[in-house]
Enzyme design. Structure first.
Site, PDB file in Angstrom:
ATOM      1  N   LYS A 275     -26.102  -5.304  12.297  1.00 31.21           N
ATOM      2  CA  LYS A 275     -27.188  -5.781  11.433  1.00 31.21           C
ATOM      3  C   LYS A 275     -27.688  -7.156  11.871  1.00 31.21           C
ATOM      4  O   LYS A 275     -26.901  -8.020  12.247  1.00 31.21           O
ATOM      5  CB  LYS A 275     -26.685  -5.888   9.993  1.00 31.21           C
ATOM      6  CG  LYS A 275     -26.166  -4.576   9.434  1.00 31.21           C
ATOM      7  CD  LYS A 275     -25.499  -4.751   8.107  1.00 31.21           C
ATOM      8  CE  LYS A 275     -24.364  -5.737   8.133  1.00 31.21           C
ATOM      9  NZ  LYS A 275     -23.180  -5.283   8.875  1.00 31.21           N
ATOM     10  N   GLY A 431     -15.013 -10.001  18.803  1.00 34.01           N
ATOM     11  CA  GLY A 431     -15.430  -8.828  18.051  1.00 34.01           C
ATOM     12  C   GLY A 431     -15.451  -7.564  18.890  1.00 34.01           C
ATOM     13  O   GLY A 431     -14.651  -7.384  19.807  1.00 34.01           O
ATOM     14  N   GLY A 454     -14.247 -13.907  13.809  1.00 31.54           N
ATOM     15  CA  GLY A 454     -15.014 -14.795  12.930  1.00 31.54           C
ATOM     16  C   GLY A 454     -15.151 -16.195  13.492  1.00 31.54           C
ATOM     17  O   GLY A 454     -16.223 -16.813  13.421  1.00 31.54           O
TER      18      GLY A 454
HETATM   19  N1  LIG Z   1     -27.791   1.712  16.719  1.00 29.96           N
HETATM   20  C1  LIG Z   1     -26.758   1.524  15.906  1.00 29.96           C
HETATM   21  N2  LIG Z   1     -26.728   2.125  14.708  1.00 29.96           N
HETATM   22  C2  LIG Z   1     -25.698   1.968  13.918  1.00 29.96           C
HETATM   23  N3  LIG Z   1     -24.624   1.186  14.191  1.00 29.96           N
HETATM   24  C3  LIG Z   1     -24.601   0.562  15.356  1.00 29.96           C
HETATM   25  C4  LIG Z   1     -25.663   0.698  16.262  1.00 29.96           C
HETATM   26  N4  LIG Z   1     -25.356  -0.050  17.345  1.00 29.96           N
HETATM   27  C5  LIG Z   1     -24.158  -0.606  17.108  1.00 29.96           C
HETATM   28  N5  LIG Z   1     -23.687  -0.257  15.919  1.00 29.96           N
HETATM   29  C6  LIG Z   1     -22.409  -0.623  15.317  1.00 29.96           C
HETATM   30  O1  LIG Z   1     -22.269  -2.018  15.201  1.00 29.96           O
HETATM   31  C7  LIG Z   1     -20.897  -2.271  14.981  1.00 29.96           C
HETATM   32  C8  LIG Z   1     -20.540  -3.653  15.445  1.00 29.96           C
HETATM   33  O2  LIG Z   1     -21.340  -4.544  14.727  1.00 29.96           O
HETATM   34  P1  LIG Z   1     -20.828  -6.011  14.409  1.00 29.96           P
HETATM   35  O3  LIG Z   1     -21.978  -6.703  13.823  1.00 29.96           O
HETATM   36  O4  LIG Z   1     -19.559  -5.924  13.645  1.00 29.96           O
HETATM   37  O5  LIG Z   1     -20.577  -6.514  15.904  1.00 29.96           O
HETATM   38  P2  LIG Z   1     -19.526  -7.512  16.505  1.00 29.96           P
HETATM   39  O6  LIG Z   1     -20.046  -8.876  16.352  1.00 29.96           O
HETATM   40  O7  LIG Z   1     -19.207  -7.084  17.878  1.00 29.96           O
HETATM   41  O8  LIG Z   1     -18.195  -7.331  15.705  1.00 29.96           O
HETATM   42  P3  LIG Z   1     -17.355  -8.372  14.855  1.00 29.96           P
HETATM   43  O9  LIG Z   1     -18.062  -8.486  13.527  1.00 29.96           O
HETATM   44  O10 LIG Z   1     -16.032  -7.690  14.788  1.00 29.96           O
HETATM   45  O11 LIG Z   1     -17.326  -9.682  15.589  1.00 29.96           O
HETATM   46  C9  LIG Z   1     -20.141  -1.200  15.722  1.00 29.96           C
HETATM   47  O12 LIG Z   1     -19.244  -0.589  14.826  1.00 29.96           O
HETATM   48  C10 LIG Z   1     -21.231  -0.225  16.167  1.00 29.96           C
HETATM   49  O13 LIG Z   1     -20.916   1.116  15.919  1.00 29.96           O
HETATM   50  O1  LIG Z   2      -8.198 -11.767  13.051  1.00 28.52           O
HETATM   51  C1  LIG Z   2      -8.807 -12.814  12.810  1.00 28.52           C
HETATM   52  O2  LIG Z   2     -10.060 -12.893  12.899  1.00 28.52           O
HETATM   53  C2  LIG Z   2      -8.023 -14.055  12.530  1.00 28.52           C
HETATM   54  O3  LIG Z   2      -6.653 -13.846  12.694  1.00 28.52           O
HETATM   55  C3  LIG Z   2      -8.348 -14.606  11.173  1.00 28.52           C
HETATM   56  O4  LIG Z   2      -7.952 -13.693  10.185  1.00 28.52           O
HETATM   57  P1  LIG Z   2      -8.603 -13.772   8.740  1.00 28.52           P
HETATM   58  O5  LIG Z   2     -10.027 -13.307   8.872  1.00 28.52           O
HETATM   59  O6  LIG Z   2      -7.757 -12.863   7.886  1.00 28.52           O
HETATM   60  O7  LIG Z   2      -8.547 -15.192   8.273  1.00 28.52           O
END
Ligand SMILES: Nc1ncnc2c1ncn2[C@@H]1O[C@H](COP(=O)(O)OP(=O)(O)OP(=O)(O)O)[C@@H](O)[C@H]1O
Ligand SMILES: O=C(O)[C@H](O)COP(=O)(O)O
Length: 479
Positions: A275, A431, A454
């Site tokens: 998103k 992520g 995060g």
């Molecule tokens: N076109 C799409 N439609 C729906 N979902 C999508 C699409 N492209 C990617 N995604 C989803 O986005 C998700 C990752 O989004 P997020 O915003 O969590 O990314 P991230 O920053 O890599 O992850 P994190 O929040 O763990 O740091 C994945 O689960 C993936 O399936």
């Molecule tokens: O996995 C993480 O992102 C870190 O260990 C922090 O964990 P938390 O989001 O539970 O604080």
């Protein structure tokens, strides 16, 4: 802003030279997040997609204490590397690491990256004769919860460190004090999960003081938790001096702040994920610094819709259409090449075995949803990346958990690996992109893969992290 229907790539690509890199389909499986309900989507019957994204939103929803950044200089902290044998021999050193590793149902570690990342700091302390008191959280327990014990980590830690790690059943109190008193120089004591006490997350001063009373020196190497102002990451520094940064924490800051603030140019940022709302801060911050911005993932459909394109039943945040338009305008005003995918892989349902086809961005049929970027986009992205000297990537290009829609994400991973081999600085900002890089098997060749989810996002948004701010300032070097 108006766009041509056929190609919503808003700025010229600086140089076009390389051929596209297509990837082999991997069979690695990813677990989708818990199904939940409640977000707004374009199209009616998109329940699994909806569930996927609400779950993604909740996963990263825990509030943090990070503040807007005041400048890179304020991140210059005293390092554990500044402490020599004279400082460390026989000293009790409290090391806060982030050993929050995934465990399976049998308590086996399924990814030991964070344990391995903590090793250099601990080894430095051991080899200089310090007594290491190692602390971490695991998961988000509410009180003492056996499945969140750190006990399963002891064998792997002992193996990696080459010493027999002693495990305490608590993290404060008389039994722990006895174990600390019996630690030999170069020994390692692993405290129990610090989050078994609610005082940890409350940053309770008495609890922090109890932790601090165990040691003479504090080292924070818990980058993944540095965005949390907790007792063991922030509060403890008020009672324990010196308080210094570990090697991992330093490396994360060097890449996620240093390399990005002062990048070798051209500097490209690739932002994907589900998103646009969860990446606003990251996109806005990177727009201030990068030359090229490539967008992928679910967020692109909000940009398409803002440009007047039909998006079928793809993920759209209706309340972010103006934001998408303003980000495009901001990129233009700053002279940043903002590239959106020119084609997408659409599916008839949100499922690994969905029927799929490649369509231009301007031709998404009703009832179909975009789940990956298409081959033309991959080629365009690769060509744009070919010109760069620094690249940061955060967020997948598609639903990479389904092999059929992992091609775009894997292509980016492979391209970055290729560029890394040519001396380009490649930074994977935590992520799901880290999972994608590991899935493709190219993690080792990247310049830096963040251990923080995060925490890395907040740094990329330009925030300062409380666990870093609390550490002693580095002594300025005279020039
Ligand atoms: N076109 C799409 N439609 C729906 N979902 C999508 C699409 N492209 C990617 N995604 C989803 O986005 C998700 C990752 O989004 P997020 O915003 O969590 O990314 P991230 O920053 O890599 O992850 P994190 O929040 O763990 O740091 C994945 O689960 C993936 O399936
Ligand atoms: O996995 C993480 O992102 C870190 O260990 C922090 O964990 P938390 O989001 O539970 O604080």
């Amino acid at each position: 802003m108006a766009s041509t229907a056929a190609s919503p790539a808003f700025c010229a690509i600086p140089k076009i030279s390389s051929t596209a890199t297509r990837t082999a389909t991997s069979t690695t499986r990813f677990r989708l997040k818990t199904p939940l309900r409640g977000l707004g989507f374009a199209g009616a019957a998109a329940d699994p997609l909806l569930a996927h994204h609400v779950a993604t939103k909740l996963r990263s929803s825990k509030s943090s204490s990070a503040k807007p950044v005041r400048g890179v200089a304020s991140m210059a902290k005293k390092s554990v590397g500044d402490l020599t044998a004279a400082d460390l021999k026989g000293k009790k050193v409290f090391v806060r690491a982030d050993l929050n590793v995934p465990l399976d149902d049998n308590q086996n570690i399924t990814d030991d990256t964070r344990i391995r990342a903590a090793v250099p700091t601990i080894k430095h302390l051991i080899s200089n004769g310090a007594k290491v008191i190692l602390s971490s959280h695991l998961g988000r327990p509410k009180g003492v919860t056996p499945k969140f014990s750190l006990a399963p980590l002891v064998p792997r830690l002992s193996q990696l460190l080459g010493v027999s790690v002693v495990k305490a059943d608590d993290c404060i109190g008389p039994e722990v004090e006895k174990l600390v008193a019996s630690l030999a120089d170069g020994g390692v004591l692993l405290l129990e999960n610090v989050r078994f006490y609610k005082e940890e997350e409350k940053n309770d001063p008495d609890f922090a003081k109890n932790l601090a009373s165990l040691a003479d020196i504090y080292v924070n190497d818990a980058f993944g938790t540095a965005h949390r102002a907790h007792a063991s990451t922030e509060g403890v520094t008020k009672f324990l001096k010196p308080s210094v940064a570990g090697f991992l924490l330093q490396k994360e800051l060097d890449y996620l702040v240093g390399a990005i603030s002062n990048p070798k140019r051209p500097f490209a940022a690739i932002v994907g994920g589900s998103k646009v709302s969860s990446k606003i801060g990251v996109i806005e911050s990177l727009l201030e610094k990068c030359d090229i911005l490539l967008l992928g993932g679910g967020m692109i459909f909000t940009f398409y819709k803002a440009q007047g394109l039909s998006v079928g039943s793809s993920l759209v945040e209706e309340d972010k259409l103006d934001l998408a338009t303003s980000l495009i305008a901001k990129a233009k005003a700053r002279g940043v090449s903002l590239l959106l995918p020119s084609d997408v892989v659409v599916a008839d349902k949100f499922a690994p075995d969905a029927d799929s086809k490649i369509v231009p961005a301007s031709g998404i049929p009703d009832g179909w949803m975009g789940l990956d970027i298409g081959p033309d986009s991959i080629k365009t992205f690769n060509d744009a990346l070919e010109t760069t000297k620094t690249v940061i990537w955060n967020g997948p290009m598609g639903v990479f958990e389904f092999d059929k829609f992992a091609v775009g994400t894997e292509a980016v991973a492979k391209k970055l690996a290729e560029l890394s081999g040519k001396g380009v600085t490649t930074i994977i900002g935590g992520g799901d992109s880290v999972a994608a890089v590991e899935k493709v098997g190219v993690a080792d060749v990247m310049s830096h893969i963040s251990t923080g989810g995060g925490a890395s996002l907040e740094l990329l948004e330009g925030k300062e992290l409380p666990g870093v701010l609390a550490l002693d300032e580095a002594v300025p070097v005279a020039v």
